[in-house]
Design a protein around this motif. Structure first.
Motif, PDB file in Angstrom:
ATOM      1  N   TYR A 109      43.717  36.655  37.682  1.00  0.00           N
ATOM      2  CA  TYR A 109      41.767  36.982  37.526  1.00  0.00           C
ATOM      3  C   TYR A 109      41.634  37.816  37.261  1.00  0.00           C
ATOM      4  O   TYR A 109      41.666  38.946  36.402  1.00  0.00           O
ATOM      5  N   ARG A 239      40.060  30.221  49.264  1.00  0.00           N
ATOM      6  CA  ARG A 239      39.699  31.179  48.784  1.00  0.00           C
ATOM      7  C   ARG A 239      40.632  32.752  49.731  1.00  0.00           C
ATOM      8  O   ARG A 239      41.152  32.072  50.473  1.00  0.00           O
ATOM      9  N   ALA A 252      37.430  35.876  45.926  1.00  0.00           N
ATOM     10  CA  ALA A 252      37.711  35.043  45.431  1.00  0.00           C
ATOM     11  C   ALA A 252      38.501  34.057  45.207  1.00  0.00           C
ATOM     12  O   ALA A 252      38.638  33.566  46.648  1.00  0.00           O
ATOM     13  N   ASP A 256      38.747  30.732  40.212  1.00  0.00           N
ATOM     14  CA  ASP A 256      38.592  32.123  39.694  1.00  0.00           C
ATOM     15  C   ASP A 256      39.749  32.294  38.459  1.00  0.00           C
ATOM     16  O   ASP A 256      39.983  33.208  37.644  1.00  0.00           O
ATOM     17  N   PRO A 285      43.327  38.879  42.871  1.00  0.00           N
ATOM     18  CA  PRO A 285      41.643  39.061  42.657  1.00  0.00           C
ATOM     19  C   PRO A 285      41.910  40.505  42.764  1.00  0.00           C
ATOM     20  O   PRO A 285      42.072  41.924  43.076  1.00  0.00           O
TER      21      PRO A 285
END
Length: 609
Positions: A109, A239, A252, A256, A285
């Motif tokens: 990420y 997510r 995130a 991403d 993330p």
């Protein structure tokens, strides 16, 4: 590098959308203690146990993946409900996939790559965004389930950190998989917490040591649903959120990612084969502990929860430093040597422990009756005596004790356990101790069981007042018979019990001096086919290696039923059976006399008892 698109989570074409079971959970059956697979209903928080359509239980997620890969056109048709649903809180949740290291990706990420590069813990390339995926593995002994505690390893690390991640589960083997075909190899997704010892990750110049401490890989689950979800059941964009003690730390989406999942699969398969059930952790993330201002690391009592769209929540608590090592306990009991025949009795629930070994035992008859203990012979089980018990109506007067000796019938045997007449006699004494029989018992034995009984009486004088020996074998065994037994053991181990039955049917004289009638021959064949080949082979070798004489100091009253040749040779037992206390009855011979001549054996034993 591949452009990231939402198509990376498109449904795999080999997974049917009609499959009713989407959330697979591994749990421990509270009755048998065995691992099972069920469907987790997120709404009702219940687990529906599953089996194959054949009725065979599904014990691990690897089996689910294999079944759905084999039956690509309709994968759900071979997995069905079994019994009633049960509350998820009533069972122990288990890790879904164990026994293999987890394949992992670091710095995948963009924002996390930046915070890691500036943290001082990054010993890889010093750039904010890597040019190639950073690949490492987590040791399989680090895997734990939802709700199980994470050891803080305070003597190993002072910087234990969390990393909430999405895990990809491979469904089809592949080598040099093209990026455009990668999703076809994805079976489903799960949740992983890639717990990390940061200073170890830095100091060792690679990630493995810092990523692999015991319990540092919680996988799948939570009270909302410990699940591994097929790819076809998820949203296109997922997510991932991580909370520590309820505080949101990471948030995130898969949009991403620096390297898409298809690109990761292509990269990892360029030089190695990916296998069904392999798990790929796709990266974490920004927002890990070292990224806080100031850095905050995990400490005992902290709770980490990782939530992913459609997958539920994985939640684990950081344990007290004195907590037992769950990974050690789970994995030190693992073995590559398993009990033969153990699958007949899952969890050994019907077995008792005799001399630290599992053994099948049952009792019947009058609770206050005089005890009769039965010892079967080679290739038989305790059921061999059922016709005799019924014909004599023994259960109406006596307390009957029946068991299968090690490796026969329902009593398993471990590969490292060597069987001998002496060890089997010791186990017989274990039966006496287990049932609290101290004296005045009647012992009825057949074939090889006769040698076991004699060895027992020799070692434990006074426990047996009457001894019935049905078709006792000659002792010592003639060399020719010992060689035949050794050959039979070899055939059993190499070709299975069917080969033993075929060989015996073509040469009945190997273990009988008379020809068995058709019913007796069929009964013997059924008994032999029900044996485990390894257990039967061990008993063959025990009989082949039996000692030459068994001298009994204190003799019980003895009845032998057998062929004229056997009965005339009192010296076959070293002369110990000579005298007034030895009653001889001629019978059909062979150690299947109950099958061959039930009336004759019944009459002989009835008069003796």
């Amino acid at each position: 590098m591949s452009e990231v698109t939402s198509a990376q989570f498109a449904p795999a074409p080999n997974v049917s959308s009609s499959d009713p079971f989407t959330n697979y959970v591994s749990f421990q059956d509270p009755e048998t203690g065995e691992a099972c697979i069920g469907h987790y209903d997120l709404g009702s928080e219940t687990i529906q146990p599953l089996t194959f359509s054949s009725g065979t239980p599904v014990s691990n997620l690897y089996q689910v993946i294999e079944a759905q890969t084999i039956h690509e056109s309709n994968p759900g048709s071979h997995i069905v409900k079994s019994g009633e649903s049960r509350p998820a809180s009533s069972v122990k949740i288990l890790p879904p996939l164990t026994g293999r290291d987890v394949l992992c990706v670091g710095k995948n990420y963009a924002e996390h790559a930046k915070e890691f590069n500036s943290s001082g813990f990054d010993s890889s390339d010093k750039v904010d965004q890597p040019s190639h995926p950073v690949i490492f593995t987590k040791r399989y002994t680090s895997i734990i389930a939802h709700g199980e505690e994470i050891l803080p390893h305070e003597e190993f690390t002072k910087t234990a950190d969390y990393e909430g991640e999405i895990g990809v589960i491979v469904g089809k083997a592949g080598f040099r998989i093209a990026e455009r075909d990668a999703i076809e190899h994805v079976w489903g997704y799960t949740i992983i917490n890639d717990v990390t010892a940061r200073e170890r990750q830095r100091d060792h110049k690679q990630f493995y040591i810092g990523k692999s401490p015991d319990t540092f890989c919680p996988m799948v689950c939570c009270y909302l649903g410990p699940i591994a979800v097929p790819a076809s059941k998820l949203e296109k964009v997922l997510r991932v959120q991580t909370r520590v003690n309820g505080e949101l730390r990471q948030d995130a989406t898969t949009d991403d990612l620096i390297f898409s999942i298809p690109y990761l699969i292509k990269t990892m398969s360029e030089g190695q084969t990916l296998m069904p059930g392999d798990v790929l952790a796709t990266g974490t993330p920004a927002g890990v502990g070292f990224g806080q201002k100031p850095p905050v690391y995990l400490k005992p009592g902290d709770t980490v929860s990782v939530t992913v769209t459609g997958l539920g929540t994985l939640e684990n608590r950081i344990a007290d430093p004195t907590t037992r090592n769950l990974s050690l306990e789970r994995n030190e009991s693992m073995t590559t040597s398993h009990f033969a025949n153990a699958s007949i009795l899952p969890g050994f629930k019907s077995l008792v422990t005799i001399n630290e070994k599992p053994m099948y035992y049952r009792a019947m008859g009058k609770l206050d009756g005089s005890p009769i203990v039965f010892v079967h012979g080679l290739g038989a089980t305790n059921e061999y005596f059922a016709p005799l018990i019924s014909a004599l109506k023994l259960s109406e007067k006596y307390k009957i004790h029946l068991y299968d000796f090690e490796g026969h019938g329902l009593s398993p045997t471990h590969p490292l356990s060597k069987i001998s007449v002496e060890s089997l006699a010791s186990d017989l004494n274990g039966i006496f101790e287990y049932t609290n029989i101290t004296s005045s018992a009647t012992l009825i034995a057949d074939g090889l069981g006769c040698l076991i009984a004699l060895q027992f009486v020799k070692a434990h004088p006074g426990k047996v007042s009457k001894l019935v020996l049905l078709s006792p074998p000659p002792v010592p065994l003639p060399d020719a018979l010992s060689k035949r037994l050794s050959e039979r053991a070899r055939r059993a181990r190499r070709f299975g019990m069917a080969a033993v039955v075929d060989s015996a049917a073509s040469s009945v004289a190997e273990d009988s001096l008379t020809t068995l009638n058709p019913l007796a021959l069929a009964a013997r064949s059924i008994s032999l086919l029900g044996q485990d080949p390894q257990g039967y082979a061990k008993a063959c070798m025990a009989l082949a290696g039996a000692a030459g004489t068994v001298r009994i100091a204190t003799k019980p009253k003895i009845l032998t039923v057998g062929t004229p040749g056997t009965l005339q040779s009192g010296l076959v037992f070293g002369g110990v059976l000579d005298g007034d206390e030895w009653t001889r009855k001629e019978g059909p011979g062979g150690h299947w006399s109950v099958f061959q001549d039930l009336d004759g054996v019944t009459e002989a034993v009835k008069g003796f008892l």
